[in-house]
Design a protein around this motif. Sequence first.
Motif, short mmCIF file in Angstrom:
data_model
loop_
_atom_site.label_atom_id
_atom_site.label_comp_id
_atom_site.label_asym_id
_atom_site.label_seq_id
_atom_site.Cartn_x
_atom_site.Cartn_y
_atom_site.Cartn_z
N PRO A 36 -12.40 2.43 19.53
CA PRO A 36 -13.83 2.18 19.27
C PRO A 36 -14.39 2.96 18.08
O PRO A 36 -15.23 2.44 17.34
CB PRO A 36 -14.50 2.58 20.58
N TYR A 37 -13.93 4.20 17.90
CA TYR A 37 -14.43 4.98 16.76
C TYR A 37 -14.03 4.31 15.45
O TYR A 37 -14.87 4.13 14.55
CB TYR A 37 -13.87 6.40 16.83
N HIS A 38 -12.77 3.94 15.33
CA HIS A 38 -12.31 3.29 14.10
C HIS A 38 -12.93 1.91 13.92
O HIS A 38 -13.17 1.47 12.79
CB HIS A 38 -10.78 3.19 14.10
N ASN A 70 -7.50 -15.79 16.64
CA ASN A 70 -6.80 -14.55 16.29
C ASN A 70 -7.76 -13.51 15.74
O ASN A 70 -7.64 -12.31 16.03
CB ASN A 70 -5.69 -14.83 15.28
N THR A 71 -8.71 -13.96 14.91
CA THR A 71 -9.70 -13.04 14.36
C THR A 71 -10.51 -12.39 15.47
O THR A 71 -10.72 -11.17 15.48
CB THR A 71 -10.63 -13.78 13.39
N ALA A 72 -10.95 -13.20 16.44
CA ALA A 72 -11.74 -12.66 17.54
C ALA A 72 -10.92 -11.69 18.39
O ALA A 72 -11.41 -10.62 18.78
CB ALA A 72 -12.27 -13.81 18.40
N GLN A 73 -9.67 -12.04 18.67
CA GLN A 73 -8.82 -11.17 19.49
C GLN A 73 -8.52 -9.86 18.77
O GLN A 73 -8.46 -8.79 19.39
CB GLN A 73 -7.53 -11.88 19.86
N ARG A 123 -9.88 -4.96 7.83
CA ARG A 123 -9.94 -3.54 8.17
C ARG A 123 -9.43 -3.30 9.58
O ARG A 123 -8.71 -2.33 9.84
CB ARG A 123 -11.37 -3.04 8.03
N CYS A 124 -9.78 -4.18 10.51
CA CYS A 124 -9.28 -4.03 11.89
C CYS A 124 -7.76 -4.16 11.92
O CYS A 124 -7.09 -3.45 12.68
CB CYS A 124 -9.92 -5.07 12.79
N SER A 125 -7.22 -5.05 11.11
CA SER A 125 -5.77 -5.20 11.08
C SER A 125 -5.11 -3.93 10.56
O SER A 125 -4.09 -3.47 11.11
CB SER A 125 -5.38 -6.39 10.19
N SER A 180 -11.63 -7.69 18.88
CA SER A 180 -11.85 -7.25 20.27
C SER A 180 -10.85 -6.17 20.67
O SER A 180 -11.22 -5.19 21.34
CB SER A 180 -11.74 -8.46 21.21
N ARG A 181 -9.59 -6.33 20.24
CA ARG A 181 -8.57 -5.34 20.60
C ARG A 181 -8.87 -3.99 19.97
O ARG A 181 -8.76 -2.94 20.62
CB ARG A 181 -7.20 -5.84 20.16
N VAL A 182 -9.25 -3.99 18.70
CA VAL A 182 -9.55 -2.73 18.03
C VAL A 182 -10.82 -2.11 18.63
O VAL A 182 -10.88 -0.88 18.85
CB VAL A 182 -9.69 -2.94 16.51
#
Length: 283
Positions: free
Chosen positions: A270-272, A257-260, A28-30, A263-265
Motif C-alpha cells: 500500500p505504501y508503494h 490485467n490492469t485492474a488486477q 509504475r505498479c508493474s 489491486s494487487r499492489v
Amino acid sequence: MQAVFSFCTKFMDAQNPHAGFADAEAFRCSCILSVLLARQQLGRAVLYTDSRGARLLEQLQLPFDEVHVVFDYFPYPPHLWMASKLLTYRRQTVPFVHIDLDAYLWAPLPPRLAGAAIIAQSSEEDYDCYDGVLAHCLREAGYLPDFMRRHVARHGAKVRALNAGIYGGHDLATVAACCDAAFALLEHPANEPMLAGLRAGHVHVGGLFYDFNILLEQYLAAVYCHEHEVPVSYVLSGHEAPYFTHLLSGAKRHPDNTAQLKSRVARDYPYHYQLARQAGAPG
C-alpha cells in the motif's frame, strides 16, 4: 544469485509512453511488483538505467542494492529496445537472472535451477513471429555468425528460441558470447542493406524491425546454446505449480490485467501504491 533489471527511457517514446502498459500508474505498479517480489525471492536487486529512469524509479522508493546509470549516452534508436537488455547481460560478473519489469517471480526459483548454466523463461519452438524476420536475415544479411549458419544448414528455417522474460544463469561466458554475436550481427557493415530494408517497413509494435529485437535476443541465444551444447533450463517447465507471470505484449494493456495489477499492489504494497499514484513524470 541476484536479480537484475534494465530500464532505458529512450524506448518510451510517443508511441509507447508507458512501456506498453495502459497508463503510467499501471507501469509504475508493474515496476513495484516486479522488483519487490524479485528482491524477496533472490535477496538482491540491481538496476541498470539512465538518469531519467533513475529519477522515475527513485520516486517509487524501490530497494535496489545497486543502481548503475549507464544508458545516458545510448547509441541505439528507440526501435532497438533489446539493446539495453543485451548490454546489461554483458556487464554481469556474478550469476544472475535478469527479470523484465512486466514479469513477476512469486516464489523462489526451484532447486532444479541451482547452478544452471543458462536460465530462461520458456522455450519457443516454431513460433511464427520469427518467420518473417528470419527469412529476411537469411536472404539479405551479408554477415551471419558461423554458429547460426551451421544451425540453418542442419535445420533449415526451423525456429528454436527462448523467451527472455527471465534470463541469466551461471555460465557468464556463454551469456557474453550470445550478446557479442547479437551486436556483431547488428553492427557488421555488410548488414547495412539488410537493416535498411528492416527500417523501411518499421512500425513500433509489429513489423520486421520489432521482430528483429527478439531474433537478436532470443533466437541467437537459443541457437548458440544448441550449437555449443550448453544446456538451457527453463523456469516454466510444467513441473511446478505456477510461480512466474510475464505480461507479454498486449496483455499489459488488457483492462482486466490492469485492474488486477493495481489491486494487487494496493493490497500487498500500500505504501508503494500511493507513491505510484502520486509520482510525476521525471524531467
